[in-house]
Motif scaffolding. Structure first.
Motif, mmCIF file in Angstrom:
data_model
loop_
_atom_site.group_PDB
_atom_site.id
_atom_site.type_symbol
_atom_site.label_atom_id
_atom_site.label_comp_id
_atom_site.label_asym_id
_atom_site.label_seq_id
_atom_site.Cartn_x
_atom_site.Cartn_y
_atom_site.Cartn_z
ATOM 1 N N ILE A 383 1.039 -1.142 0.107
ATOM 2 C CA ILE A 383 -0.027 0.011 -0.002
ATOM 3 C C ILE A 383 0.750 1.311 -0.193
ATOM 4 O O ILE A 383 0.552 2.352 -0.579
ATOM 5 C CB ILE A 383 -0.769 -0.070 1.070
ATOM 6 N N THR A 384 2.032 1.199 0.658
ATOM 7 C CA THR A 384 2.630 2.460 1.078
ATOM 8 C C THR A 384 3.923 2.488 0.065
ATOM 9 O O THR A 384 4.567 3.816 -0.257
ATOM 10 C CB THR A 384 3.229 2.667 2.238
ATOM 11 N N GLY A 385 4.545 1.425 -0.406
ATOM 12 C CA GLY A 385 5.638 1.310 -1.097
ATOM 13 C C GLY A 385 6.873 1.413 -0.141
ATOM 14 O O GLY A 385 8.067 1.550 -0.678
ATOM 15 N N GLU A 386 6.746 1.389 1.080
ATOM 16 C CA GLU A 386 7.929 1.218 2.152
ATOM 17 C C GLU A 386 7.969 -0.071 2.889
ATOM 18 O O GLU A 386 6.869 -0.758 2.980
ATOM 19 C CB GLU A 386 7.603 2.339 3.323
ATOM 20 N N ASP A 387 9.239 -0.591 3.145
ATOM 21 C CA ASP A 387 9.318 -1.613 3.387
ATOM 22 C C ASP A 387 9.564 -1.610 5.131
ATOM 23 O O ASP A 387 10.618 -1.033 5.692
ATOM 24 C CB ASP A 387 10.758 -2.270 3.061
ATOM 25 N N PRO A 388 8.783 -2.132 5.941
ATOM 26 C CA PRO A 388 8.712 -1.934 7.294
ATOM 27 C C PRO A 388 9.664 -2.457 8.004
ATOM 28 O O PRO A 388 9.954 -2.366 9.373
ATOM 29 C CB PRO A 388 7.320 -2.299 7.998
ATOM 30 N N TYR A 389 10.431 -3.395 7.549
ATOM 31 C CA TYR A 389 11.834 -4.000 7.983
ATOM 32 C C TYR A 389 12.914 -2.956 8.187
ATOM 33 O O TYR A 389 13.667 -3.230 8.882
ATOM 34 C CB TYR A 389 12.306 -5.229 7.197
ATOM 35 N N GLN A 390 12.716 -2.219 7.248
ATOM 36 C CA GLN A 390 13.779 -0.990 6.983
ATOM 37 C C GLN A 390 13.263 0.375 7.751
ATOM 38 O O GLN A 390 14.196 0.809 8.251
ATOM 39 C CB GLN A 390 14.109 -0.854 5.507
ATOM 40 N N VAL A 391 11.985 0.654 7.457
ATOM 41 C CA VAL A 391 11.519 1.871 8.006
ATOM 42 C C VAL A 391 10.489 1.719 8.970
ATOM 43 O O VAL A 391 9.485 0.813 8.712
ATOM 44 C CB VAL A 391 11.061 2.985 6.931
ATOM 45 N N PRO A 392 10.350 2.488 10.034
ATOM 46 C CA PRO A 392 9.049 2.250 10.773
ATOM 47 C C PRO A 392 7.899 2.199 9.805
ATOM 48 O O PRO A 392 7.678 3.230 9.008
ATOM 49 C CB PRO A 392 9.224 3.160 11.691
ATOM 50 N N MET A 393 6.657 1.687 10.346
ATOM 51 C CA MET A 393 5.337 2.035 9.652
ATOM 52 C C MET A 393 4.890 3.204 10.034
ATOM 53 O O MET A 393 5.075 3.616 11.218
ATOM 54 C CB MET A 393 4.436 0.936 10.222
#
Lengths: 637, 250
Positions: A383-393
């Motif tokens: 949905i966001t295009g961001e990886d929560p393993y790398q950047v906080p949700m």
């Protein structure tokens, strides 16, 4: 006066004794009774299946194309039960106590105790059906903890607990369809309930694919039609979730209780632009391992990883040290609103807070986190295009669940005899705030273990009388009203789409009757909503015809009902001059910003009667008496 | 971004269908695919044209309602993703997209991109359950289930019943859907008593509605939940065993 029909006797034995006291229908006579169940989510499907197993003739209706798609399926985190499999001090009484406290002392003790009591049967039933709950290496069931509880009592199936429980109920229902006890009607929407001599005797429905309108009669009608969070337009509910069945029952005389008690869930993905159609929930279970924080400085410009510990504010851990990131939903949501309103929100629109897994990944390893939350992390990234393993949700509160609903007594019967409401559609068990993993529990408790008993008590005296004939004048009248409304929508030929009106209505509600409410905002909403509704009636544009699939037409009817409901929500929020659970009146708070209840004047349920005019409902009250739980300022510090 | 859509429009089950072309302009790359369609529909309504009917509900990838063939791929280009979870950042500015309903005789078209998938319900009704009346269950921890079995059962149970497997299959076969349920229940101790009857009953109904499997593997590639075709092998093995055991009298 509202009679909740709570049985006498000690709390622990009320239900047991009551089951004995209620009238029974003999097994051979059950097939002489016709029951209509509307809605096939957890509550509706489990009720229809169980009633079918008992031998009743059941007609089950859903507007979806299959019972398996009901919105219960989206529940992620889990289902509570007082099994105490982990010997951590849980018990039926503790689950009862936590639920009453979590609901900020605005629920009925006897109902909640019964819910806690049958919670264990639900887990047994679901395991026997083949629900693949998470297991430990020894093969026994695993549990996790959830907000508002200090024990591990939540059973789960990865992040898809609702899906697996719904499929279990759906399969039980399918078995009864095959057995011939349940007649399943998919793609059919209920548009009115028919009342004859004060009793619910049938419904009017519309086939969404062909537009055909038909009548169905029965000895009793059960509504398991879910909640109304979509009144806000943007919510975590599925697109078609609506209040229509419950609302039309309300217009026929069923009282609607505590409509302002809505749950704003703390962990949804924040919206990214104005075309957003819905908000996506991230399971509360993530708060087991994720830490919630925002930068201390509103002008912070560094990325999350570059912000040192000293410049972070773990505001839940700071304000509520004993519950920390697992503080209940209403409290966590408001705390997020406070920091975002202070300008410390994160993300491009500064409309979120961080839910950070860095520490958990370091402590438990990436594999362990993946095992627990893998599908949620993937969903977030999609949905966001961001990886929560790398950047906080990034998360922010979103309308999610509604504690209010049709008023029901201990039998789950509404104020219309013969009309029952189960699951989220009723108001009964969660008071002013629902604890996580309790919605699945309540839906299945009502459907599997409560309604099938209590409905017999209503039916037994009617033995020998056939269902009312569908040619009765009350059916004519109800059908004429349904047809009239459809014709009006198609003839209006205005300039704006149904969605446009729904979006505007949602904005008014969210701004004035959302996470924090005050008198002037509510009064403003109460003048804006009727004005917008008038505009809707004059200017809505519904194209196409009534004899094919027409989703604009379907939505128009649902939005019309949301308009009337929205007014009632604001009215209810206005007269409740206290703060409790999800209902936070800014005028009523403690010095440190916590909800300030007024038990002397407001330890009651407000149940509203339709007066024929959406702006002038009549309030009735059910006084709540607490014999077993001591009312106290709810503290999670 | 700007895109050109070629969309299958069909007024009803028996009406002739055709492709219509629409320009989807000023679309945010952060919006979802279905939000893009919402916007196209809003503009169609403004112009007095009937909006495109498409299937959708939870928009979280779990209810299984949505499903569009996008440029010939069920649920579009991103793997393990339902249409509702697809975002416009998966596409390029200027792309032309062809949108069709699930095309298979097992799923008749109702209107535009909406199909009738009730045949799936018929398969489940044929035996996709464990027969246990409410209230008759023993304590949940009475029968331990090895974690690996429970996990594998869960992998199969993750099926959302969207029908992409059938839509992607050149034969219009529903083996992956059916096998997912057969395996989910067959892997658990609770599912053993009816295991062999179940597989035969479900496969028979499946064959009334859908084509035959020739192990193309397109279903697994299209599945938004990544259900493995290993489950089809499991189902076939159980089906053969059931036939040899002659467990069934019908």
């Amino acid at each position: 006066m509202l009679d909740a029909r709570v049985p006498d006797g000690p709390l622990e034995t009320k239900w047991e004794h009551h089951k004995f006291d209620m009238k029974l229908v003999n097994p051979a006579n059950k097939r002489r009774f016709q029951i209509i169940v509307v809605g096939t989510g957890l509550a509706g499907a489990s009720a229809a299946a169980t009633l079918g197993e008992l031998g009743y003739r059941v007609k089950a209706f859903t507007y979806l194309d299959s019972p398996r798609r009901a919105h219960s399926i989206s529940a992620q985190g889990g289902i509570n039960a007082a099994k105490n499999y982990h010997s951590d001090g849980d018990s039926i009484f503790r689950l009862f106590y936590d639920t009453v406290k979590g609901g900020d002392y605005r629920s009925r003790e006897a109902n909640v105790y019964r819910l806690a009591e049958v919670s264990n049967n639900i887990i047994d039933q679901c395991v026997a059906q083949g629900v693949p709950f998470a297991r430990e290496y020894g093969g026994l069931l695993d549990n996790r903890s959830f907000g508002g509880a200090q024990v591990s009592r939540t059973f789960y199936a990865r992040g898809q607990t609702g899906q697996q429980l719904l499929l279990g109920a759906y399969q039980a229902l399918a078995r009864q369809v095959k057995a011939g006890t349940v007649e399943l009607h998919t793609g059919i929407e209920m548009l009115d309930v028919v009342v004859v001599d004060g009793k619910a005797v049938g419904i009017i429905v519309r086939d969404l694919a062909t537009g055909e309108i038909s009548r169905h009669s029965a000895h009793a009608v059960v509504l398991g039609t879910g909640g109304y969070a979509n009144a806000y337009y943007l919510s975590t509910n599925a697109m078609s979730c609506n209040v229509t069945a419950a609302w039309r029952a309300h217009r026929k005389g069923a009282l609607f209780a505590n409509p302002s008690f809505t749950q704003i869930h703390p962990t949804a993905i924040p919206s990214s632009d104005e075309f957003q159609s819905k908000l996506t929930l991230m399971s509360e279970s993530l708060r087991n391992d994720g830490r919630i924080w925002v930068p201390k400085d509103p002008d912070e410009s560094r990325g999350p990883a570059d912000i040192p510990e000293d410049d972070r504010d773990y505001y839940l851990e700071r304000r509520y040290p004993s519950f920390g990131n697992l503080a209940p939903r209403d409290i966590s949501s408001r705390a997020a609103k406070v920091v975002v309103d202070e300008g410390r929100g994160v993300g491009p629109l500064k409309n979120g807070v961080y839910l950070d897994f860095a520490e958990a990944i370091e402590r438990l390893g990436r594999d362990a986190i993946d095992e627990k939350y893998g599908n949620l992390f993937e969903m977030y990234e999609r949905i966001t295009g961001e990886d929560p393993y790398q950047v906080p949700m990034r998360i922010y509160p979103a309308p999610h669940y509604t504690m209010g609903g049709l008023w029901v007594d201990y039998h789950l019967q509404t104020t219309i005899p013969g009309l029952f409401a189960i699951g989220e559609a009723n108001f009964s068990d969660h008071g002013a705030n629902r604890l996580g993993a309790s919605a699945l529990m309540q839906g299945l408790a009502d459907g599997y273990f409560v309604l099938p008993y209590t409905i017999g008590d209503y039916l037994a005296p009617q033995l020998g009388s056939p269902p009312v004939d569908t040619s009765a004048s009350e059916f004519d009248q109800a059908e004429a009203e349904v047809r009239g409304q459809i014709d009006r929508f198609l003839a209006t030929n205005g300039t704006r789409s149904v969605d446009w009106f729904h979006r505007e209505l949602g904005r008014i509600l969210w701004d004035n009757c959302g996470m924090a409410r005050n008198r002037s905002g509510l009064e403003k909403a109460l003048s804006e909503i009727p004005a917008l509704r008038e505009e809707f009636e004059k200017d809505v544009r519904v194209l196409g015809s009534a004899d094919t699939l027409n989703s604009s037409l379907e939505k128009a009817g649902r939005v019309a009902d949301f308009f009337e409901l929205a007014e009632l929500m604001c009215k209810d929020a206005l007269v409740r001059e206290e703060s409790c659970g999800g209902h936070f009146r800014e005028e009523h708070q403690t010095e440190d910003g916590e909800a300030l209840r007024d038990d002397d004047d407001f330890a009651h349920v407000s149940a509203w009667e339709w007066s024929g005019n959406a702006s002038a409902p009549t309030e009735h009250r059910e006084v709540l008496e607490f014999e077993y739980v001591e009312l106290s300022q709810r503290s999670y510090k | 971004m700007n895109l050109t859509l070629r969309v299958w429009r069909q007024a009803g089950p028996d009406a002739p269908g055709r492709f219509e072309t629409y320009e989807a302009t000023d679309i945010s790359a952060d919006s979802s695919f279905l939000e893009m369609l919402d916007l196209v529909n809003e503009r169609l309504i403004e112009q007095g044209e009937e909006p495109i009917e498409f299937m959708h509900d939870c928009r979280e990838g779990i209810c299984g309602t949505c499903g569009i063939m996008i440029n010939g791929q069920a649920h579009g280009p991103q793997s393990s993703t339902a249409t509702c979870q697809l975002h416009m950042r998966s596409f390029q500015d200027g792309d032309e997209l062809v949108l069709e309903p699930w095309r298979t005789s097992g799923f008749p078209i109702i209107k535009d991109l909406v199909v009738d998938r009730s045949a799936f319900d018929r398969i489940i009704e044929a035996g996709g359950y464990i027969s246990v009346d409410t209230g008759s269950a023993p304590d949940a921890n009475l029968i331990p289930v090895p974690k690996d079995d429970a996990d594998l059962a869960m992998d199969a149970a993750a099926c959302i019943g969207c029908g992409a497997c059938v839509a992607a299959c050149p034969n219009g076969a529903a083996q992956l859907f059916t096998a997912a349920k057969v395996s989910h229940l067959g892997l658990l101790p609770q599912g053993q008593p009816e295991r062999y009857e179940r597989v035969v009953d479900m496969v028979e109904v499946m064959e009334e509605h859908f084509g035959s499997c020739t192990n193309m593997g397109e279903c697994e590639a299209a599945c938004p939940k990544g259900i493995s075709i290993d489950f089809i092998a499991m189902m076939n093995r159980d089906y053969l065993k059931a036939k040899f055991r002659n467990r069934r009298t019908a």
